[in-house]
Design a protein around this motif. Structure first.
Motif, PDB file in Angstrom:
ATOM      1  N   ILE A   1       0.836  -1.207   0.000  1.00 54.38           N
ATOM      2  CA  ILE A   1       0.000   0.000   0.000  1.00 54.38           C
ATOM      3  C   ILE A   1       0.867   1.253   0.000  1.00 54.38           C
ATOM      4  O   ILE A   1       0.474   2.283  -0.506  1.00 54.38           O
ATOM      5  CB  ILE A   1      -0.959   0.000   1.215  1.00 54.38           C
ATOM      6  N   ARG A   2       2.084   1.163   0.533  1.00 53.44           N
ATOM      7  CA  ARG A   2       3.047   2.271   0.641  1.00 53.44           C
ATOM      8  C   ARG A   2       2.520   3.376   1.547  1.00 53.44           C
ATOM      9  O   ARG A   2       2.333   4.528   1.162  1.00 53.44           O
ATOM     10  CB  ARG A   2       3.412   2.824  -0.735  1.00 53.44           C
ATOM     11  N   TYR A   3       2.275   2.985   2.795  1.00 51.04           N
ATOM     12  CA  TYR A   3       1.811   3.935   3.807  1.00 51.04           C
ATOM     13  C   TYR A   3       2.783   5.099   3.971  1.00 51.04           C
ATOM     14  O   TYR A   3       2.356   6.231   4.216  1.00 51.04           O
ATOM     15  CB  TYR A   3       1.605   3.235   5.147  1.00 51.04           C
ATOM     16  N   ASP A   4       4.078   4.830   3.838  1.00 53.76           N
ATOM     17  CA  ASP A   4       5.058   5.901   3.998  1.00 53.76           C
ATOM     18  C   ASP A   4       4.818   7.028   3.004  1.00 53.76           C
ATOM     19  O   ASP A   4       4.877   8.215   3.354  1.00 53.76           O
ATOM     20  CB  ASP A   4       6.489   5.362   3.882  1.00 53.76           C
ATOM     21  N   ILE A   5       4.474   6.686   1.782  1.00 52.50           N
ATOM     22  CA  ILE A   5       4.217   7.703   0.762  1.00 52.50           C
ATOM     23  C   ILE A   5       2.894   8.423   1.041  1.00 52.50           C
ATOM     24  O   ILE A   5       2.799   9.646   0.904  1.00 52.50           O
ATOM     25  CB  ILE A   5       4.217   7.074  -0.645  1.00 52.50           C
ATOM     26  N   LEU A   6       1.883   7.679   1.465  1.00 48.38           N
ATOM     27  CA  LEU A   6       0.593   8.303   1.782  1.00 48.38           C
ATOM     28  C   LEU A   6       0.718   9.299   2.933  1.00 48.38           C
ATOM     29  O   LEU A   6       0.146  10.391   2.886  1.00 48.38           O
ATOM     30  CB  LEU A   6      -0.439   7.228   2.125  1.00 48.38           C
ATOM     31  N   VAL A   7       1.481   8.930   3.965  1.00 46.71           N
ATOM     32  CA  VAL A   7       1.675   9.827   5.107  1.00 46.71           C
ATOM     33  C   VAL A   7       2.458  11.057   4.672  1.00 46.71           C
ATOM     34  O   VAL A   7       2.134  12.188   5.042  1.00 46.71           O
ATOM     35  CB  VAL A   7       2.373   9.093   6.267  1.00 46.71           C
ATOM     36  N   GLN A   8       3.498  10.847   3.872  1.00 41.55           N
ATOM     37  CA  GLN A   8       4.282  11.973   3.379  1.00 41.55           C
ATOM     38  C   GLN A   8       3.399  12.952   2.623  1.00 41.55           C
ATOM     39  O   GLN A   8       3.454  14.160   2.850  1.00 41.55           O
ATOM     40  CB  GLN A   8       5.391  11.464   2.461  1.00 41.55           C
ATOM     41  N   GLU A   9       2.552  12.450   1.728  1.00 41.05           N
ATOM     42  CA  GLU A   9       1.670  13.324   0.953  1.00 41.05           C
ATOM     43  C   GLU A   9       0.698  14.074   1.862  1.00 41.05           C
ATOM     44  O   GLU A   9       0.429  15.257   1.648  1.00 41.05           O
ATOM     45  CB  GLU A   9       0.909  12.506  -0.086  1.00 41.05           C
ATOM     46  N   ALA A  10       0.188  13.395   2.888  1.00 41.35           N
ATOM     47  CA  ALA A  10      -0.748  14.047   3.812  1.00 41.35           C
ATOM     48  C   ALA A  10      -0.064  15.174   4.586  1.00 41.35           C
ATOM     49  O   ALA A  10      -0.618  16.265   4.731  1.00 41.35           O
ATOM     50  CB  ALA A  10      -1.334  13.022   4.783  1.00 41.35           C
ATOM     51  N   LEU A  11       1.133  14.926   5.084  1.00 43.05           N
ATOM     52  CA  LEU A  11       1.848  15.953   5.848  1.00 43.05           C
ATOM     53  C   LEU A  11       2.276  17.114   4.955  1.00 43.05           C
ATOM     54  O   LEU A  11       2.228  18.272   5.372  1.00 43.05           O
ATOM     55  CB  LEU A  11       3.043  15.335   6.571  1.00 43.05           C
ATOM     56  N   ARG A  12       2.680  16.820   3.743  1.00 39.56           N
ATOM     57  CA  ARG A  12       3.011  17.901   2.816  1.00 39.56           C
ATOM     58  C   ARG A  12       1.757  18.696   2.472  1.00 39.56           C
ATOM     59  O   ARG A  12       1.823  19.888   2.203  1.00 39.56           O
ATOM     60  CB  ARG A  12       3.691  17.360   1.566  1.00 39.56           C
ATOM     61  N   GLY A  13       0.595  18.039   2.500  1.00 43.19           N
ATOM     62  CA  GLY A  13      -0.672  18.725   2.273  1.00 43.19           C
ATOM     63  C   GLY A  13      -0.963  19.752   3.353  1.00 43.19           C
ATOM     64  O   GLY A  13      -1.551  20.799   3.081  1.00 43.19           O
ATOM     65  N   VAL A  14      -0.552  19.471   4.597  1.00 47.68           N
ATOM     66  CA  VAL A  14      -0.706  20.450   5.681  1.00 47.68           C
ATOM     67  C   VAL A  14       0.095  21.703   5.337  1.00 47.68           C
ATOM     68  O   VAL A  14      -0.405  22.827   5.406  1.00 47.68           O
ATOM     69  CB  VAL A  14      -0.249  19.860   7.037  1.00 47.68           C
ATOM     70  N   MET A  15       1.348  21.508   4.944  1.00 48.31           N
ATOM     71  CA  MET A  15       2.213  22.631   4.586  1.00 48.31           C
ATOM     72  C   MET A  15       1.629  23.394   3.399  1.00 48.31           C
ATOM     73  O   MET A  15       1.565  24.627   3.408  1.00 48.31           O
ATOM     74  CB  MET A  15       3.616  22.095   4.259  1.00 48.31           C
TER      75      MET A  15
END
Length: 184
Positions: free
Chosen positions: A6-20
């Motif tokens: 699923i690549r959770y690491d990439i999904l989390v990265q995208e979500a946190l970058r979305g905050v920024m």
């Protein structure tokens, strides 16, 4: 260990970058509220980063900028941001993809996001860009020292501020996703 398909690491990265991305887009619309300001550290050699040759020579690996009083023409889109800053009295236009950002800090409220390369088998093969997608540090990690910002000239009519580094936000920390979850 089972492979993360699923690549959770990439999904989390995208979500946190979305905050920024969301915060910066709001600044474009309404300006910086209160004492909020941002330290943004990014890799100058990352794909898509556009800085002048002069800045690239001075900061070949990484640079940290401050968006507070001394920036103009901020543009934010889905891929990154552009901003004009003054370096030694010379205006420079920077273009930074969100994927190049290594840290985003708002010392006024001690909020920070830190992005680091993901660990795992993908790092063995540096041939493709997909294998070099950084992951995000999710666990709270105290930030003991704020990155030193690059000095920029004040806007016209503003007095220069003395930055001796003493105003860096001690105890700033990277937040976990748990901080955003609803509490029962």
């Amino acid at each position: 260990m089972p492979e993360d398909m699923i690549r959770y690491d990439i999904l989390v990265q995208e979500a946190l970058r979305g905050v920024m991305r969301k915060v910066m887009a709001e600044v474009v619309q309404a300006g910086l509220p209160g004492d909020h300001h941002f330290y943004i550290a990014f890799s100058t050699g990352a794909p898509g980063v556009r800085v002048s040759q002069r800045l690239r020579q001075r900061y070949p690996d990484e640079m940290t900028i401050v968006l507070q009083h001394q920036f103009r023409d901020l543009v934010v889109n889905d891929q990154g941001f552009e901003v004009t800053l003054s370096f030694g009295g010379v205006s420079e236009r920077l273009e930074v993809p969100f994927s190049a950002v290594k840290g985003f800090f708002d010392p006024s409220v001690q909020f920070g996001l830190q992005f680091e390369p993901s660990s795992g088998e993908d790092e063995e093969d540096d041939e493709t860009a997909e294998d070099n997608i950084p992951g995000a540090v999710i666990e709270p990690t105290p930030i003991t020292e704020m990155p030193r910002p690059i000095p920029v000239a004040p806007r016209e009519g503003e007095a220069a501020r003395k930055d001796d580094g003493e105003g860096a936000a001690p105890g700033a920390e990277v937040v976990s996703l748990d901080a955003f979850r609803k509490k029962p």
